[in-house]
Design an enzyme around this catalytic site. Structure first.
Site, PDB file in Angstrom:
ATOM      1  N   SER A 260      11.189  39.505 -38.627  1.00 14.89           N
ATOM      2  CA  SER A 260      10.305  39.656 -39.782  1.00 14.89           C
ATOM      3  C   SER A 260      10.902  38.940 -40.993  1.00 14.89           C
ATOM      4  CB  SER A 260      10.106  41.142 -40.099  1.00 14.89           C
ATOM      5  OG  SER A 260      11.294  41.646 -40.679  1.00 14.89           O
ATOM      6  N   LYS A 261      10.127  38.933 -42.060  1.00 17.07           N
ATOM      7  CA  LYS A 261      10.490  38.203 -43.270  1.00 17.07           C
ATOM      8  C   LYS A 261      11.894  38.552 -43.772  1.00 17.07           C
ATOM      9  CE  LYS A 261       6.207  36.650 -45.183  1.00 17.07           C
ATOM     10  NZ  LYS A 261       6.182  35.627 -44.142  1.00 17.07           N
ATOM     11  N   ARG A 262      12.301  39.796 -43.545  1.00 11.59           N
ATOM     12  CA  ARG A 262      13.607  40.155 -44.109  1.00 11.59           C
ATOM     13  C   ARG A 262      14.761  39.435 -43.393  1.00 11.59           C
ATOM     14  NH1 ARG A 262      16.117  44.436 -41.034  1.00 11.59           N
ATOM     15  NH2 ARG A 262      14.569  44.966 -39.456  1.00 11.59           N
ATOM     16  N   GLY A 264      14.533  36.188 -42.612  1.00 13.01           N
ATOM     17  CA  GLY A 264      14.440  34.783 -43.027  1.00 13.01           C
ATOM     18  C   GLY A 264      13.030  34.296 -42.800  1.00 13.01           C
TER      19      GLY A 264
END
Ligand code: GLU
Length: 489
Positions: A260-262, A264
């Site tokens: 997920s976005k966290r 990268g």
């Protein structure tokens, strides 16, 4: 075997995810390997989550990756339209067939009624399956509900289909990647295929489209396995051929959670914005679940296509190693055609005044700075001293490499010789710099590399960077003079 026809069917509710890029790649490879067709279909039945910007992003990203489709919304084909929202007139006809055959029924339940059923199940700690309350409504009951203004959804009768085509409630299929998979269909529950607003649900639209588009193999993520059982039942109820299915393991982050976005970037376009090359991205995702037979990891798309076999794809999850991607991207940056690389580099260095350099000089700068980098975004910093008059010194460089007595002597001598240096003839300048180093070695015993550190520090503010010949040549005599004099002052 009939013609191999595979598809990638993204829902435009976000930018093209790197996981979808891998699914697209494996479908593309499978088609190439089998002289088949690779089709793009946009699954935009969920109007609320769809946006044109996401559709554009999906097109652009797949194109940038080089995964050209044979049929699709833009290029057409014999089985279009290839965008689901343009196919809304098709689905009700097939829902009607299922209604007529008794494999589907109208459901008048309101959201509140369904919610109450779900709550009841959760109170009793039971997995929720729809009660089938509407399966056996009489015509007059239905007329009554309609008169109340209720609009029916259409539900698929799982039990009817199961009983018609199978002896037990356990449904099996042979997955191309995972082997035998099965599910107890009594746990599925009758699911909606047409919503009360007349639009199809994913599981229904996907079957109708795959059937009409003559899709032979469906390769997608394992998060769709539970859908596959529902879809097989629909194929059977329609009397259609069932395609072969292959489900790919998930792509997990290094901490083994969902990527997920966290962690990268996750969308192909985000990676590109950060300075990853699409060739490297494609090579990297190919290795998520597949290994080349010769063990060599750097491969072109054609080489991968030659070697790819769907049966050799790993059935387990793969870890998205950002470090490995960085390494691989660095390899591609090092060997890429310099003109092409320079073009790709420009958006990353446009903070600098690029007009100061000719095209040829810019190519020289990129060639001289690409070696250590892993992403193109590093170039902004690594090329900065080629631009402007003044430079910033890295920490400690002034104290250690400029302000010492020895350094000042080197700089002053360099300044005194500068007029004689021939900046227009690189070979000559090269020799003059060699003589300059020799002078300090022979007269003062200073190692040539120490002498050059001083000059480098004065011209770039750093102790490391591009080849000195390129620095001198691109900066030119005036800028060199200015920076050397500044370092002396
Ligand atoms: N639209 C679906 C998705 O994006 C496609 C699934 C499928 O390949 O059937 O997940």
């Amino acid at each position: 075997m009939d013609e191999v026809r595979v598809r990638i069917a993204p829902s435009p509710s976000g930018n093209l995810h790197i996981g979808t890029a891998r699914t697209a790649l494996f479908n593309y490879l499978f088609a190439k390997k089998n002289n088949g067709k690779y089709i793009l279909r946009i699954e935009d039945t969920d109007a609320e989550r769809t946006s044109q910007a996401y559709i554009d992003n999906i097109f652009d990203s797949l194109k940038a990756l080089g995964l050209k489709w044979d049929e699709g919304p833009d290029v057409g084909g014999d089985f279009g339209p290839y965008t689901q929202s343009e196919r809304f007139d098709i689905y009700p006809k097939y829902a009607q067939i299922l209604l007529d055959k008794g494999f589907a029924y109208e459901c008048f339940c309101t959201p509140e009624e369904l919610e109450a059923e779900k709550e009841e199940a959760s109170k009793n700690k039971q997995a929720y399956v729809y009660s089938k309350k509407c399966e056996n409504l009489t015509e007059s009951q239905k007329a009554q509900l309609r008169a109340e203004g209720r609009k029916p959804a259409v539900r698929f009768s799982v039990s009817k289909a199961q009983q018609a085509f199978h002896n037990s409630s356990i449904l099996h299929f042979d997955d191309l990647v995972k082997g035998d998979l099965h599910q107890d269909t009594s746990l599925i529950g009758d699911f909606v295929i047409m919503k009360s607003n007349g639009t199809p649900t994913y599981n229904f639209a996907v079957v109708i489209d795959d059937m009409l588009m003559k899709i032979s193999h469906i390769i997608r993520g394992e998060d769709h396995i539970s859908n596959t059982f529902k879809q097989i039942l629909i194929y059977e109820a329609l009397g259609a051929d069932i395609p072969k299915f292959g489900h790919l393991g998930m792509i997990l982050a290094p901490d083994r959670s969902k990527l997920s976005k966290r962690h990268g970037a996750t969308a192909v376009s985000e990676f590109v914005e950060k300075g990853y090359l699409t060739e490297a991205l494609l090579n990297f995702v190919a290795l998520l679940g597949w290994s080349p037979s010769d063990g060599a990891e750097i491969k072109t798309l054609d080489e991968i296509a030659q070697d790819f076999r769907i049966g050799e794809v790993s059935s387990s999850n793969s870890i998205f190693e950002y470090d490995k991607l960085n390494w691989m991207n660095g390899q591609y940056i090092k060997k890429m055609d310099i003109k092409e690389l320079t073009k790709l580099a420009i958006p990353f260095i446009k903070k600098h005044n690029l007009a100061e350099l000719t095209e040829e000089q810019l190519e020289k700068v990129i060639a001289a700075t690409r070696e250590p980098i892993t992403v193109l975004s590093e170039l902004e910093h690594d090329t900065s001293y080629f631009f402007g008059k003044d430079i910033e010194y890295d920490e400690g460089v002034k104290e250690e490499n400029i302000d010492t007595e020895q350094a000042q002597n080197i700089l002053k001598y360099f300044a005194s010789q500068l007029e004689t240096y021939d900046f227009d003839v690189p070979e000559k300048l090269h020799q003059q710099m060699a003589d300059f180093r020799t002078y300090f070695k022979e007269n003062y015993g200073i190692k040539p590399k120490v002498t050059m550190w001083t000059i480098r520090a004065a011209l770039t503010g750093r102790t490391r960077g591009a080849d000195m010949g390129v620095i001198l040549e691109v900066l030119g005599k005036d800028k060199v003079k200015y920076r050397i004099e500044k370092a002396i002052a």
